[in-house]
Write an enzyme that holds these catalytic residues in place. Structure first.
Site, short mmCIF file in Angstrom:
data_model
loop_
_atom_site.label_atom_id
_atom_site.label_comp_id
_atom_site.label_asym_id
_atom_site.label_seq_id
_atom_site.Cartn_x
_atom_site.Cartn_y
_atom_site.Cartn_z
N ASP B 90 0.86 -1.18 0.00
CA ASP B 90 0.00 0.00 0.00
C ASP B 90 0.90 1.24 0.00
O ASP B 90 2.13 1.13 0.08
CB ASP B 90 -0.99 -0.03 1.17
CG ASP B 90 -0.30 0.11 2.51
OD1 ASP B 90 0.93 0.30 2.54
OD2 ASP B 90 -0.99 0.02 3.54
N ASP B 263 -8.12 -7.41 0.30
CA ASP B 263 -7.17 -7.64 1.38
C ASP B 263 -7.83 -7.21 2.67
O ASP B 263 -8.70 -6.32 2.67
CB ASP B 263 -5.89 -6.81 1.21
CG ASP B 263 -6.08 -5.38 1.69
OD1 ASP B 263 -6.66 -4.58 0.93
OD2 ASP B 263 -5.70 -5.06 2.84
N CYS B 301 -12.48 -28.47 5.40
CA CYS B 301 -11.34 -27.56 5.25
C CYS B 301 -10.04 -28.36 5.21
O CYS B 301 -9.87 -29.33 5.94
CB CYS B 301 -11.32 -26.56 6.41
SG CYS B 301 -9.91 -25.43 6.36
N CYS B 303 -6.99 -27.06 5.83
CA CYS B 303 -5.88 -26.45 6.55
C CYS B 303 -5.31 -27.42 7.58
O CYS B 303 -5.97 -28.40 7.95
CB CYS B 303 -6.32 -25.14 7.23
SG CYS B 303 -7.12 -25.34 8.83
N CYS B 306 -7.55 -28.04 10.68
CA CYS B 306 -8.73 -28.88 10.48
C CYS B 306 -8.36 -30.33 10.17
O CYS B 306 -9.12 -31.24 10.47
CB CYS B 306 -9.62 -28.29 9.38
SG CYS B 306 -10.48 -26.81 9.94
N HIS B 332 -6.30 -21.22 9.70
CA HIS B 332 -7.62 -21.70 9.25
C HIS B 332 -8.41 -20.59 8.57
O HIS B 332 -9.00 -20.79 7.51
CB HIS B 332 -8.43 -22.26 10.41
CG HIS B 332 -9.87 -22.45 10.03
ND1 HIS B 332 -10.31 -23.50 9.25
CD2 HIS B 332 -10.97 -21.66 10.24
CE1 HIS B 332 -11.60 -23.37 9.01
NE2 HIS B 332 -12.02 -22.25 9.59
#
Lengths: 385, 385
Positions: B90, B263, B301, B303, B306, B332
């Site tokens: 940014d 974002d 999920c 991840c 999980c 997650h």
């Protein structure tokens, strides 16, 4: 099960395989500490990646929170924590002494106030074994009394005798064959008391023996003769575990004296405080020098932090209080200790342990090897006691 | 370089490839925020594992600490942070407005006191581009003024005009061809001001356009009409980036309206606070229910959390204030948002986006789909503005 096979020996130092229900581990080994069901900040996959073998869990913390029933409902610590290898749990004895408030020790056991909510908790040899059976570690520890340092000789004497009576009760109530119960010898830094404790403990013929009551405040010059004396009296065909130790130099000296297993919160705790372990000693990543160094902590280290990050980046994370800093420094420090014992094993296997330990010490102590270290190496290299 | 190729379109929603010097990314995408040179608690390898593409870095934070020179000495953000993919930085404008103390805005730029040490810092369009060139991201942002909400119409008007003059200065001083400079359109929630801002900005023909000045306190019912209006006026053949957004529902609604890039610190921040994102809404892992649930946060999920942990274990880590809790919940939540946009892309590619977005909304909002969400989907499905 729980077979202990020495593969290489040089003086007292040895490399062995210790078989557990969740796989064999190679000793000497350092066990990362997962007090509350996690090695702080580190995932099980990372533990495997850095060469961890057996993980330590704390009975005291886990019985208070979340309670052993929840861990058991997950199939024990491996299911709960997702670490797929072997575990060891302590008995809770040491932690009650150091963390419990208003504790009262009787022949029956210990009553204390929980550090979490102040509730009154009882811990006895029977209860400790019950909790440890629920937690389901491969190696469980006898409930012992660990006197503080310094303590009166008389107190240490009465305490070690009680520890033996508690061991007897632990052995009696234990029901699982797939968990090895290790006895713990006490006796402070007094040779005659250590001798007494060991004489009373050996007849139990447990599958392993721990040396307890050290690294509780005494100097290394006081501790290592006690390690040398105790380790020399423990059987050669069983693993020897030096509890709560230690620092890199303690591991090398301990291995010289025939110690097979170590555990300590030091690598993760000092990592969270911003220190990195190296062959050149402990690097203070909070100081100004690392902030400009575009080199890894240790270019021979295979940990994720050393393969990916500069000291400058890690020092930046520390200053910025970013979570990745304690995580990466903990990971590096654990890998450093694992790599250290791996190097010791290689040196023992090739009959060069003492040369290696001397060279390592020269660099680590910056040419000023302390007397206690030299003596530990000499004792380890000499005849068995 | 910076080619933007639309591959699938359904109504305004589209799937595209955006080419950057560090590889192509597939949009719509969610960009994890690495404010101080790290996505809080998450390693670059984990970012790759969960499907992250472009990572956002903050000019304001990095220029103050460690300073852009150190990042540049590492070869820019990829070398510094060890994330091997594309980055976006940014401009520092928004952060100065929200974090700087005693800031003073003039035509020249902004003067403010650092939140770190109180030192006086100047940030101008020229300085912002200089810092961003040193940080070396693939996409860099024009230095803009982002008015607070609410703000006077007059102020928003003067501010958007100044933002265009600052854009002109950014374009003039930019020296690198391997960095794409995106313009930012402002105008608050006023259609006519958005129109003015876009009319003044489009002639710069930057390789991408961001919608700024939203998600700063207005309601979603106020924000999404402004998104719909702005996105409809931005060119179809350039990426559209909705800055600082968002929540799962914002991503689905934004995608419907033709937004390509998002974002937000939300997934990591809410994770650190103990919340887990799911298709059923946000799960409070601090509450009592998860403590006994022997199921993953989300069994669909992929991840690490999980695949390995129960809710009961993660809830235990949270109560015990273990570092692994914020780390795993952040991981997650990032994976949840990445998976959400992946599902949106699949739905767009198969022409079923609106059905999918409706079904997802039914479950997420528990049958009570809000008006603004319905309207965003309807606008997105209709004729282009």
């Amino acid at each position: 099960m729980f077979e202990f096979t020495v593969q290489h020996q040089q003086g007292r130092a040895r490399v062995a395989q210790f078989h557990t229900p969740r796989g064999a581990v190679t000793t000497p080994m350092f066990m990362p500490v997962g007090t509350q069901g996690t090695v702080k900040g580190i995932s099980p996959q990372e533990l495997l990646d850095i060469g961890s073998q057996m993980i330590l869990g704390n009975t005291y913390h886990l019985m208070l929170r979340p309670g052993e029933a929840l861990v058991q409902a997950h199939g024990g610590l491996p299911g709960f924590t997702a670490y797929p290898g072997p575990f060891l749990t302590d008995s809770g004895g040491f932690q009650v002494m150091s963390l419990g408030h208003m504790r009262k020790i009787t022949e029956e056991g210990v009553t204390f106030k929980s550090h979490l909510d102040g509730s009154l908790v009882h811990l006895t040899p029977e209860r400790s074994i019950q909790v440890q059976e629920a937690l389901g570690a491969d190696v469980i520890m006898a409930f012992d009394e660990c006197p503080p340092f310094p303590a009166e000789r008389d107190y240490i004497q009465r305490s070690l005798e009680r520890t033996v009576r508690w061991l007897d009760r632990c052995v009696s109530v234990k029901t699982n064959d797939h968990q090895a119960l290790f006895a713990i010898v006490q006796g402070g830094i007094h040779e005659d008391l250590r001798q007494q404790s060991i004489d009373l403990t050996l007849p139990f013929e447990t599958p392993g023996f721990a040396i307890g009551g050290l690294a509780v405040g005494e100097s290394k010059a006081e501790m290592f003769p006690a390690v040398a004396f105790s380790a020399g009296l423990l059987p050669d065909d069983k693993p020897r575990y030096l509890m709560g130790v230690g620092h890199p130099e303690d591991l090398v000296a301990g291995i010289a004296l025939g110690i097979d297993m170590f555990d300590c919160v030091y690598p993760t705790r000092t990592g969270r405080f911003g220190y990195a372990l190296t062959d050149d000693g402990r690097l203070n990543m909070n100081s100004s020098a690392p902030r400009k160094e575009l080199i890894p902590i240790d270019d021979t280290c295979e940990c994720y932090a050393c393969r990916h990050y500069t000291r400058a980046y890690l020092a930046h994370l520390l200053r910025a209080e970013e979570m990745l800093a304690p995580r990466m420094l903990s990971l590096h420090n654990l890998r450093y200790l694992h790599h250290l014992v791996e190097r010791a094993r290689t040196a023992i296997a090739s009959g060069k342990f003492h040369d290696w330990a001397n060279e390592w010490g020269e660099r680590y102590f910056k040419g000023k090897i302390p007397e206690w270290y030299q003596q530990a190496l000499a004792t380890g290299a000499g005849q068995r006691v």
